[in-house]
Motif scaffolding. Structure first.
Motif, PDB file in Angstrom:
ATOM      1  N   CYS A 621      38.119 -11.089  -0.940  1.00 39.16           N
ATOM      2  CA  CYS A 621      38.807 -11.381  -2.204  1.00 39.16           C
ATOM      3  C   CYS A 621      38.100 -12.461  -3.020  1.00 39.16           C
ATOM      4  O   CYS A 621      38.356 -12.598  -4.224  1.00 39.16           O
ATOM      5  N   ASN A 624      36.471 -11.176  -6.045  1.00 42.89           N
ATOM      6  CA  ASN A 624      37.363 -10.712  -7.121  1.00 42.89           C
ATOM      7  C   ASN A 624      36.986  -9.293  -7.568  1.00 42.89           C
ATOM      8  O   ASN A 624      36.935  -8.981  -8.755  1.00 42.89           O
ATOM      9  N   VAL A 629      37.393  -4.674  -1.696  1.00 41.32           N
ATOM     10  CA  VAL A 629      38.598  -4.738  -0.862  1.00 41.32           C
ATOM     11  C   VAL A 629      38.964  -3.347  -0.368  1.00 41.32           C
ATOM     12  O   VAL A 629      39.335  -3.155   0.802  1.00 41.32           O
ATOM     13  N   ILE A 651      46.088  -9.121   0.968  1.00 42.24           N
ATOM     14  CA  ILE A 651      45.501  -8.838  -0.354  1.00 42.24           C
ATOM     15  C   ILE A 651      46.129  -9.744  -1.412  1.00 42.24           C
ATOM     16  O   ILE A 651      45.437 -10.330  -2.254  1.00 42.24           O
ATOM     17  N   GLY A 654      44.918 -13.381  -0.760  1.00 44.85           N
ATOM     18  CA  GLY A 654      43.521 -13.595  -1.123  1.00 44.85           C
ATOM     19  C   GLY A 654      43.283 -13.549  -2.617  1.00 44.85           C
ATOM     20  O   GLY A 654      42.533 -14.370  -3.173  1.00 44.85           O
ATOM     21  N   MET A 655      43.911 -12.596  -3.303  1.00 47.19           N
ATOM     22  CA  MET A 655      43.700 -12.483  -4.748  1.00 47.19           C
ATOM     23  C   MET A 655      44.353 -13.644  -5.509  1.00 47.19           C
ATOM     24  O   MET A 655      43.823 -14.103  -6.522  1.00 47.19           O
ATOM     25  N   GLY A 659      41.105 -14.701  -6.502  1.00 50.61           N
ATOM     26  CA  GLY A 659      40.861 -13.701  -7.536  1.00 50.61           C
ATOM     27  C   GLY A 659      41.876 -13.766  -8.659  1.00 50.61           C
ATOM     28  O   GLY A 659      42.336 -14.849  -9.064  1.00 50.61           O
ATOM     29  N   ALA A 664      44.212  -7.481  -8.078  1.00 53.97           N
ATOM     30  CA  ALA A 664      45.157  -7.143  -7.011  1.00 53.97           C
ATOM     31  C   ALA A 664      45.928  -5.884  -7.362  1.00 53.97           C
ATOM     32  O   ALA A 664      46.158  -5.008  -6.507  1.00 53.97           O
TER      33      ALA A 664
END
Length: 724
Positions: A621, A624, A629, A651, A654-655, A659, A664
């Motif tokens: 992530c 970005n 992913v 997800i 992490g985003m 990110g 996402a």
């Protein structure tokens, strides 16, 4: 007054000797013992330890107890060297001592060897036979000696060199000794090849044996019958039967005549491979050329077939033995009867048992035990009891294994009262009952709901010194695996609690069984009962509680018991980790969930694959990029690990941390198109994404305020979003 001095004639004259004691050192006696002067040296003196005056108690003796074990005597390396070297001749001792001092082949070592006037083959063989020398030095010395003027290796040197290479685990180099002999003008004889074959056969290197045999043929050396037998035996024992049969073809082509052992080597190999047509063919040749096989040959064939579980062919060999008029001995009967009983052929085994009785053979107790166990497995407990009566009338004393088989059979036939009587018989016979003795009775009492008798049996076990709690743990472990066993186990445990037969391990077993049945509330009731009996839960108990609380939706309470495990310096179970992570993920507590994942992978030896991929997703992530992913998600699917709540939470985590929300949403959109997520799942995860992004942003804002020291000023102005 002092006593008068003895007469001068009776006093012994004092004659001082320079040496008084054993003879002087020589080549064959290098050590002088005793006397006024001595060259004896104690390299590793040990103090004498006086034995303890405490009486030895056989009941407390334990072979593995270090208090009863003498400390091992470790020889000093130099002491070991001189102990081995004292049997060498002086020149050989000088050579090996030079090896010990220099430790490598060097000009200084060669200079010391050049001081020798001459080197004889006997001396070279003696040095090569010395075990405590670096193999590289011995090999260099062998080749150095071969270059000396007027010297030639003899057969003893080559044989010692081959033994030395094999001892140094350089058996491939040892196989090249015949070529070396041929190059140096000494054609190898059968003896040299026999040495190599024997070394490979002892080490069970069948292919190497065949390699040396092929080399013999290249050198034109024909083995004797003895060596042929050795080669075929080594090939058969290492499961190279086809090669052994090819060697037998060469044996026939060389015009040699088989011996009994030749036939038996091949017959046992063919029996092991199940090639019975060839077995009977060789038996026919054996009868025609030599004599019919004896009872020992047939017994060996039966043993081989029994070891392979080939009972049908075993009975065929038995019939062949009867056709030859060979009367089986006790060993043959015992081997076949026990094999038939283990192979669920009790009737045939009993026929042979009756034959033994008719021939007045001494029947071993193991035969009775095998027949009794076979009848119990078949459900014929009456026949098994008759055999027990026959065993006792024959003057034998039944062992515990026989009683255990009968008790199990009687309990299976719903005759638990007779089984209970047999239990008392084991006590009267001074046999210590074990778990296999009492478990069938306990299970029968539990099935018939005779709780009073069950508790009485536990009291008797306690009086006998048996570990009742340990037996109950095994009892409940087996009981919950039966049909309707959990209900039965809870009912039994309800009565045992009245008699204080409780243990944390028993609670753990019952809680796990209730969890498997989806009865989490009953498992929590047991968990809360522990306080009533002042029992201290262990990490397994708390792990089960975590699973229960997560299933009933009380994740915060599960976190409390997780913290209790950490305070105990222990580790939760893998199932507890997975359940708590999923519960926190569904609540939206992603920071706590990701922290638990890291703790799990740090503490558990082989963590779940989805946890490992979770950390990979968080790392990806940082780019970005939704495509990267998705690559990780596809890889998970290939590894039979489809994405779930934990992966989607990773997800989002992490985003939000590395990110953007748009990337996402792209990931979830692609997963929806790939049928990994439903439309409802995408809506739920989108809401979770927005909420977590707000939390992350608020956390970053609060961190910035604290970093710049603005917290006190904002609190003075009455900002409500700052924590107190």
């Amino acid at each position: 007054m002092p006593p008068p001095a003895p007469p001068a004639a009776l006093a012994k004259p004092h004659k001082p000797y320079f040496f008084y004691g054993h003879r002087t050192p020589s080549q064959n006696r290098p050590t002088v013992r005793g006397g006024l002067f001595s060259n004896r040296q104690n390299l590793n003196p040990k103090k004498f330890i006086r034995p303890s005056d405490e009486a030895f108690d056989l009941q407390k003796w334990d072979l593995e107890d270090k208090a009863y074990q003498k400390p091992p005597y470790v020889k000093d390396p130099s002491e070991r060297f001189f102990l081995l070297a004292k049997n060498l001749s002086p020149i050989a001792r000088y050579i090996v001592d030079s090896f010990r001092k220099h430790k490598q082949w060097s000009p200084e070592l060669v200079a010391e060897l050049n001081r020798l006037r001459r080197v004889t083959p006997m001396l070279v063989a003696e040095v090569l036979k010395f075990p405590d020398v670096d193999p590289r030095l011995s090999s260099k010395f062998f080749h150095w000696a071969g270059k000396q003027k007027g010297y030639r290796h003899d057969f003893a040197c080559y044989n010692a060199f081959a033994y030395f290479l094999n001892r140094a685990n350089q058996f491939r180099a040892a196989d090249q000794v015949p070529e070396l002999m041929h190059m140096q003008g000494k054609p190898p004889s059968e003896k040299q090849f026999e040495i190599l074959i024997r070394m490979h056969a002892d080490a069970k290197r069948g292919l190497r044996v065949h390699y040396v045999y092929e080399k013999m043929k290249k050198f034109g050396v024909k083995p004797r019958v003895f060596l042929y037998n050795r080669i075929m035996d080594a090939l058969v024992k290492t499961d190279h039967l086809d090669l052994a049969m090819s060697v037998y073809v060469d044996f026939k082509e060389d015009g040699l005549v088989e011996e009994n052992i030749t036939y038996m080597i091949l017959i046992k190999g063919l029996c092991k491979a199940g090639r019975m047509d060839e077995v009977f063919s060789l038996l026919g040749k054996m009868r025609k050329n030599l004599s019919k096989p004896d009872v020992f040959a047939y017994t060996a064939m039966v043993k081989v077939l029994v070891s392979e579980g080939n009972l049908d062919d075993c009975l065929m060999v038995w019939e062949e033995m009867q056709k030859d008029g060979i009367e089986p001995d006790v060993m043959a009967y015992t081997t076949l009867v026990m094999a038939l009983c283990n192979g669920s052929r009790a009737d045939k085994g009993y026929e042979l048992f009756k034959e033994m009785k008719e021939r007045s053979y001494l029947i071993d107790r193991a035969i009775y035990g095998s027949l009794i166990e076979a009848y119990v497995v078949d459900g014929r407990v009456g026949s098994a009891c008759d055999l027990l009566k026959d065993l006792l009338e024959s003057g034998y004393r039944a062992d515990l294994a026989i009683y255990n088989s009968l008790i199990k059979g009687l309990c299976t036939a719903k005759l638990v009262d007779r089984a209970y009587k047999l239990f008392h018989v084991t006590i009267q016979e001074d046999l210590q009952p074990d778990f296999d003795t009492v478990n069938p009775i306990l299970v029968s009492y539990a099935e018939s709901k005779r709780m009073k008798e069950l508790c009485n049996l536990l009291e008797q076990m306690q009086k006998l010194g048996l570990s009742v709690i340990d037996y109950l743990v095994k009892f409940f472990s087996g009981l919950v695996e039966r049909d309707n066993g959990v209900v039965m186990a809870l009912e039994v445990f309800k009565h045992l609690k009245m008699h204080k037969y409780v243990s944390v391990r028993v609670y753990n077993i019952l809680m796990e069984a209730l969890l498997k049945n989806g009865e989490e509330k009953k498992a929590l009731t047991l968990f809360q009962e522990l306080k009533e009996f002042d029992l201290v839960p262990d990490s397994s108990t708390y792990s089960n509680a975590i699973l229960c609380y997560v299933e009933v939706g009380d994740v915060k309470e599960a976190c409390i018991w997780y913290n209790r495990i950490i305070e105990m310096s222990s580790v939760p179970s893998l199932a507890a980790y997975c359940s708590l992570v999923k519960g926190l993920s569904k609540m939206g507590e992603l920071d706590a969930a990701m922290m638990l994942i890291r703790d799990c992978l740090a503490n558990v030896e082989s963590g779940p694959l989805e946890f490992k991929y979770t950390l990979t997703i968080i790392h990806v992530c940082k780019s970005n990029d939704a495509a990267k992913v998705i690559e990780v998600v596809n890889e998970m699917v290939e590894q039979s690990c489809p994405p779930n709540t934990v992966v989607c939470s990773a997800i989002i985590y992490g985003m939000c941390k590395h990110g953007t929300v748009e990337e996402a949403r792209k990931v979830f959109s692609i997963m929806r198109d790939s049928k990994f997520l439903s439309e409802a799942d995408v809506i739920v995860y989108d809401e979770m994404l927005i909420d977590h992004m707000k939390r992350t942003t608020a956390g970053l804002l609060l961190s910035g305020i604290r970093f710049f020291g603005l917290e006190s000023k904002l609190k003075a102005k009455g900002c409500s979003f700052l924590p107190n």
